[in-house]
Design a protein around this motif. Structure first.
Motif, mmCIF file in Angstrom:
data_model
loop_
_atom_site.group_PDB
_atom_site.id
_atom_site.type_symbol
_atom_site.label_atom_id
_atom_site.label_comp_id
_atom_site.label_asym_id
_atom_site.label_seq_id
_atom_site.Cartn_x
_atom_site.Cartn_y
_atom_site.Cartn_z
ATOM 1 N N TYR A 23 0.837 -1.139 0.006
ATOM 2 C CA TYR A 23 -0.081 0.113 0.088
ATOM 3 C C TYR A 23 0.780 1.404 -0.049
ATOM 4 C CZ TYR A 23 0.381 1.131 5.185
ATOM 5 O OH TYR A 23 0.665 1.608 6.224
ATOM 6 N N LEU A 24 0.228 2.352 -0.808
ATOM 7 C CA LEU A 24 1.264 3.356 -0.907
ATOM 8 C C LEU A 24 0.641 4.661 -0.285
ATOM 9 C CD1 LEU A 24 2.076 2.670 -4.679
ATOM 10 C CD2 LEU A 24 3.705 2.037 -2.540
ATOM 11 N N LEU A 25 1.228 5.726 0.231
ATOM 12 C CA LEU A 25 0.708 6.759 0.641
ATOM 13 C C LEU A 25 0.954 7.901 -0.262
ATOM 14 C CD1 LEU A 25 2.447 6.808 4.238
ATOM 15 C CD2 LEU A 25 0.010 6.181 3.626
ATOM 16 N N LYS A 26 -0.120 8.572 -0.533
ATOM 17 C CA LYS A 26 -0.397 9.604 -1.695
ATOM 18 C C LYS A 26 0.313 11.099 -0.980
ATOM 19 C CE LYS A 26 -4.520 8.429 -3.759
ATOM 20 N NZ LYS A 26 -5.993 8.820 -4.256
ATOM 21 N N PRO A 27 1.066 11.686 -1.411
ATOM 22 C CA PRO A 27 1.441 11.446 -2.915
ATOM 23 C C PRO A 27 2.432 10.346 -3.079
ATOM 24 C CG PRO A 27 2.535 13.439 -1.914
ATOM 25 C CD PRO A 27 1.621 13.058 -0.811
ATOM 26 N N VAL A 28 2.441 9.743 -4.094
ATOM 27 C CA VAL A 28 3.181 8.364 -4.350
ATOM 28 C C VAL A 28 4.564 9.069 -4.877
ATOM 29 C CG1 VAL A 28 3.399 6.157 -5.303
ATOM 30 C CG2 VAL A 28 1.196 6.916 -4.627
ATOM 31 N N ASP A 29 5.780 8.692 -4.113
ATOM 32 C CA ASP A 29 7.006 8.848 -4.959
ATOM 33 C C ASP A 29 7.522 7.788 -5.857
ATOM 34 O OD1 ASP A 29 9.566 8.140 -3.147
ATOM 35 O OD2 ASP A 29 7.529 7.893 -2.320
ATOM 36 N N ASP A 30 8.431 8.315 -6.899
ATOM 37 C CA ASP A 30 8.711 7.173 -7.773
ATOM 38 C C ASP A 30 9.611 6.087 -7.058
ATOM 39 O OD1 ASP A 30 8.841 8.900 -10.448
ATOM 40 O OD2 ASP A 30 9.081 10.153 -8.992
ATOM 41 N N GLU A 31 10.237 6.298 -6.038
ATOM 42 C CA GLU A 31 10.913 5.000 -5.516
ATOM 43 C C GLU A 31 9.975 4.016 -4.896
ATOM 44 O OE1 GLU A 31 14.389 4.084 -4.523
ATOM 45 O OE2 GLU A 31 14.641 5.563 -6.093
ATOM 46 N N ARG A 32 8.997 4.701 -4.307
ATOM 47 C CA ARG A 32 8.155 3.615 -3.505
ATOM 48 C C ARG A 32 7.394 3.068 -4.684
ATOM 49 N NH1 ARG A 32 6.579 0.625 -1.285
ATOM 50 N NH2 ARG A 32 5.669 0.180 0.920
ATOM 51 N N LEU A 33 7.002 3.741 -5.760
ATOM 52 C CA LEU A 33 6.095 2.931 -6.733
ATOM 53 C C LEU A 33 6.919 1.950 -7.519
ATOM 54 C CD1 LEU A 33 3.319 3.441 -8.252
ATOM 55 C CD2 LEU A 33 4.541 4.207 -10.174
ATOM 56 N N ASP A 34 8.090 2.186 -7.617
ATOM 57 C CA ASP A 34 8.985 1.149 -8.347
ATOM 58 C C ASP A 34 8.979 0.012 -7.478
ATOM 59 O OD1 ASP A 34 9.517 3.078 -10.396
ATOM 60 O OD2 ASP A 34 11.576 3.462 -9.759
ATOM 61 N N GLU A 35 9.109 0.126 -6.144
ATOM 62 C CA GLU A 35 9.251 -0.977 -5.352
ATOM 63 C C GLU A 35 8.012 -1.716 -5.413
ATOM 64 O OE1 GLU A 35 11.583 -1.664 -1.291
ATOM 65 O OE2 GLU A 35 9.688 -0.336 -1.327
ATOM 66 N N ALA A 36 6.815 -1.177 -5.418
ATOM 67 C CA ALA A 36 5.553 -1.812 -5.382
ATOM 68 C C ALA A 36 5.465 -2.648 -6.875
ATOM 69 C CB ALA A 36 4.472 -0.915 -5.173
#
Lengths: 350, 248
Positions: free
Chosen positions: B99-112
């Motif tokens: 689960y990702l917290l908004k605003p979603v940063d790129d690092e975290r999205l890549d990891e997901a």
């Protein structure tokens, strides 16, 4: 301290006159004991006792009415003396009526009415006095309590106001940095920065309004803030943050470190052309928690300690009184340092 | 074979944010996007995507209700998006991937998305298992004109620094021209763990861990440095710490 002399509060609870009546009734009962077994004497005593008892309620109401109307003490005393005297006279009339029905007398002796009033009159006066003292004492207590509450509320409001000074300019600076990154089309960096700002806001929003929290919470907030500064300054900020063992549960004022560190960066490191070092140390020294923030910087021509430091000083004074120390200034090694010592105390957690 | 993705969020800009970044990744294709829970339900049943990004707070049917309403066999891998989270535990109950917290940063999205890639082969039968990146033993770091070899075993923590990463090893720091996200894939997960968007920590360096009220945690390492562990990494971190072999 100026406390207006409290007039007796009208809202003294009704149990106060009842409590005030107890010692008076007890005295009358004890004084009446020897009369028992002496036929008529006991009957008279009982009559006077019950009559006085009946007068207590109207008397208490009368006193309360006078307090409510804020009568001066002298006038109140005079009125009560007259009222109790009248009540005693009526008691004496009842006494003569009893004598007639017992067949001891054949008619009323009005000229003897004013004799032998002492028992009833004194008892009623005593009741008024005890009642007044009790009510006065209670209202004084209440006034003290209100005063203490008012002070606590004022202190709370002031602390809140001091705390709020910390946030907005930092927030706008960060948004400005994001805008700059967007203009420069550094999308990844802009996103990352927004993530950092959100982290920091989330951390401040999670705060439940207490003035103190654990050092762990404070360091997490500071770390979230520092991440924003790291993103802004990059290589120019050399950070070294160290904490001694077993300190994470200690109570510290909410947002105490962030303004100090913001000062160190804004006035110390950011204006430097070369990379600057920022050292944050937390250590235990005896019964104290010692916080030290040291930074590189250019000593300014005119010295004025920032609003951040003044704010922190003010809050520490409110929270700890004399039990803390703050030292700030340029040190011989050419760096700026702030040293804060607080009493060590574990935070009580929810 | 691409992973087919559906995005469900009531805000068009929020969908755009995921869509744009998804387009930069290989191996994913957008199958559809929906602005509310009800149409998303029909869409997911019809499109049968492999992965779904779901906003938790939506008018009408919430993201969690949407997932719960799908039969487990039809439930795609899910990555939850939330602006203000109180949903993490529920999300893991529904076996959300991340689960990702908004605003979603790129690092975290890549990891997901990495998690999705790793989980993807195990979902359907007959798909080839993804080959994990080989583990590295040494970092080679350029320091001026020379190259320094830093053994992985000496690295205590790694900090993100934009497109660079800073290695902390034996009191020294080394700048590595690689993103944290890529480094994480090459480290042994039994020794190193991501604790935050911008930090990887060697597990045996952790001296104190204190939970915070917002469900993040603060770590104090054995050298005294402190850093935050984000709540989105906490379940994995606690598990890894429990399995940490003190003799290793």
């Amino acid at each position: 301290m100026s406390v207006s002399t409290p007039g007796v509060q009208v809202e003294t609870p009704l149990f106060v006159p009842v409590l005030a009546a107890l010692p008076v009734c007890a005295c009358m009962a004890i004084l009446g004991l020897p009369a028992f077994g002496h036929g008529h004497a006991a009957a008279f005593r009982t009559l006077y006792f019950l009559a006085c008892l009946a007068w207590l309620m109207p008397l208490a109401l009368l006193q309360r009415t006078m307090w409510r109307r804020d009568w001066p003490w002298a006038r109140m005393a005079l009125a009560l003396l007259v009222a109790t005297y009248a009540m005693s006279l009526l008691n004496a009339v009842l006494g003569q009526r009893l004598a007639i029905s017992l067949g001891l007398e054949t008619g009323y002796h009005w000229e003897e009415l004013v004799q032998g009033l002492d028992g009833c009159w004194l008892a009623l006066i005593a009741f008024c006095a005890v009642h007044a003292v009790a009510a006065y004492y209670l209202s004084l207590q209440q006034a003290r309590l209100h005063l203490a509450q008012a002070r606590a509320a004022a202190r709370d409001a002031e602390l809140r106001a001091l705390r709020l000074q910390v946030n907005p300019h930092f927030l706008f600076n960060s948004l400005n940095a994001v805008a700059a990154l967007v203009s420069a089309q550094s999308n990844r960096e802009a996103n990352r920065m927004l993530g950092c700002v959100s982290d920091f806001l989330r951390a401040t929003l999670a705060h439940d309004g207490r003035h103190e929290h654990s050092l762990a919470e404070e360091l997490a907030l500071l770390d979230a803030y520092l991440e924003i500064e790291k993103a802004r300054l990059g290589e120019r900020l050399r950070l070294n943050m160290k904490a001694g063992p077993g300190l994470l549960d200690q109570a510290v004022p909410y947002l105490m470190l962030q303004p100090l560190v913001e000062n160190a960066i804004r006035h110390g490191i950011a204006p430097l052309a070369t990379p600057g070092r920022l050292d944050i140390q937390l250590a235990r020294e005896g019964a104290q928690l010692v916080v030290e923030v040291h930074n590189d910087g250019q000593r300014p021509a005119h010295t004025g300690s920032g609003i951040g430091l003044a704010n922190v000083r003010e809050r520490l004074r409110h929270l700890y009184g004399d039990a803390h120390q703050v030292e700030a200034g340029w040190r011989p090694d050419g760096r700026f340092g702030v040293r804060i010592a607080l009493p060590l105390r574990a935070v009580e957690d929810a | 074979m691409n992973i087919r993705v559906v995005i469900v969020d009531d805000e068009p800009l929020a969908r755009l944010a995921v869509k744009v970044r998804l387009a930069q990744q290989s191996g994913f294709e957008l199958a559809g996007e929906f602005g509310d829970g009800d149409s998303a339900h029909e869409g997911i049943v019809a499109l049968r995507p492999d992965l779904v990004f779901v906003d938790v707070e939506m008018p009408g049917k919430s993201g969690l209700e949407l997932l719960a309403a799908l039969p487990p066999a039809q439930r795609p891998m899910a990555i939850l998006l939330t602006a203000y989270d109180n949903f993490a535990l529920q999300a893991f109950g529904l076996a959300a991937l991340d689960y990702l917290l908004k605003p979603v940063d790129d690092e975290r999205l890549d990891e997901a998305l990495d998690r999705a890639r790793q989980a993807f082969p195990y979902r359907g039968a007959g798909r080839a298992a993804a080959t994990p990146a080989p583990l590295i033993r040494t970092f080679s770091v350029r320091a001026g004109a020379r190259t320094v070899l830093v053994p992985v075993a000496e690295v205590e923590r790694i900090e993100a620094d934009g497109d660079y990463a800073t290695l902390h090893a034996r009191g020294k720091t080394w700048l590595l021209r690689e993103r944290l996200h890529n480094i994480a894939l090459q480290l042994d997960p039994r020794q190193f763990h991501r604790v935050h968007r911008s930090a990887i920590v060697r597990l045996d360096m952790i001296a104190e861990l204190r939970a915070l009220t917002n469900r993040d945690a603060l770590l104090r390492l054995r050298d005294g440095s402190v850093l935050r562990a984000s709540r989105t990494y906490m379940p994995a971190l606690t598990q890894a710490l429990q399995h940490l072999d003190p003799s290793a």
